[in-house]
Design an enzyme around this catalytic site. Sequence first.
Site, PDB file in Angstrom:
ATOM      1  CD  GLU A 179      -2.102  -3.132  -4.366  1.00 53.19           C
ATOM      2  OE1 GLU A 179      -3.336  -3.160  -4.169  1.00 53.19           O
ATOM      3  OE2 GLU A 179      -1.327  -2.387  -3.727  1.00 53.19           O
TER       4      GLU A 179
ATOM      5  CB  SER B   4      -0.953  -0.046   1.204  1.00 53.19           C
ATOM      6  OG  SER B   4      -1.922   0.978   1.136  1.00 53.19           O
TER       7      SER B   4
ATOM      8  CG  HIS C 100      -5.200  -2.630  -0.559  1.00 50.64           C
ATOM      9  ND1 HIS C 100      -4.288  -2.393  -1.580  1.00 50.64           N
ATOM     10  CD2 HIS C 100      -4.944  -1.711   0.401  1.00 50.64           C
ATOM     11  CE1 HIS C 100      -3.525  -1.372  -1.243  1.00 50.64           C
ATOM     12  NE2 HIS C 100      -3.888  -0.944  -0.047  1.00 50.64           N
TER      13      HIS C 100
END
Length: 320
Positions: free
Chosen positions: A209, A105, A289
Site C-alpha cells: 500500500e 507506514s 493510510h
Amino acid sequence: MNKVWVFSPSGAIIDTEAYQRGLDALRVVGFDVSESPEACLREQRFAGSDEQRLQAIVDAANASGAQLLMATRGGYGLTRLLPGLPWATLAEQLRSHGHVLCGHSDVTALQLGLMAQSAIPLQLLHGPMVCFDFGGAEGIHPTTLRHFQTAVHDGRVEIDWECQRVNPLVQGDQLEVIGPVWGGNLAMLCSVLGTPWLPAITGGILVLEDVNEPVYRIERMLLQLQQAGILGQQQAVLVGQCSEPAPSLHDGGYALPDAIACVQAALDRESRSNNTKRVPILTDFPFGHTTPKACFFQGVEGKLTVDASRGIACRLTQNL
C-alpha cells in the site's frame, strides 16, 4: 494483553490533540497506556534526534511492563536508524517479553528489518497507530477496532473483501494459496531492496500500500519489485489502498487500474518465460493510510482464498 507502550520512532507528533485522543481511545477500550518519555520530542521533522529515536526503540523492546508496543505515527526517519539498531538484542527482548510490535507506514522498515535480521519468530502486527487510527476526530472506526482486537487478543486475522479492479485473466479463477503474509508500505519496501533489511521470502502473500504517490510512481515501484524478482517469487500480491493524489491533465485517463494491468502483464510474461505458476495481483485489500483498515501479522502463515463465482470474493486468514 491490556498494557501498551506508546513510542515515536519516526516523525514528530504534529497534532497533539489527535495524540491525546488516541491515548484516551486506547484507555476507553481497555488498555493501560504507558508513554515513552521521548514520545513527544521534536527535532526538525523527527521525533527527536536519531540517537533519541534509536534509544526509544531499544527502550520499547525492553519495556517489561507492557505487552503491546504501538508507534504513535509514521512519517520518515527509520531508514536513518537501520544500520545502528541492535537487531539481535531487539529480537531477543521482543521474544522474551512476548511483545506485539504494532504499526505501519514507516514502521514497515523496522518490521522487515527484524524479519531479515532475526531467526526468532516475532509478533509483528502490521496495524493501526495512535494518532491517525485511534486519534481521529470521530474516534477509531469500529471495523478497524474489531480487526485490531481480534489480532491482539485472539491472535487471529480474518479479512474478507471484494476485489473490484482485477486483471481479466483472474476472472473465473478459484484460488487458494497458503504462505507467509508480509509487506506493508510500497515505498519503504523498495527502499530496503539490496540492503540487509529485506527478508528473503518466497512463496509468500505480499501486501502493498502507499499514500500520496502519483499512479506512475506506484507503477514504477511495483515494476522495480517485479524486475528485482520479488513479485515473481510470491504466490499472490495484494494491493491495498494507495490513496493517490488526483490525476493530472497529463495523465490522459491513466489511472491505478492501468498501472496494475501493466505490472500484471509483466508478471505474466515472466511466468511464461520461466515456466512458473502465475502470480495474480488482487486489489482493494482493506489496508493503507485510510480508515477503516484491517491488520495482519508479518511473516506468519496465512491462507488466501478467492472465489470468482460471486464477484471476486477474497478472504485472508492467519492464526498465531
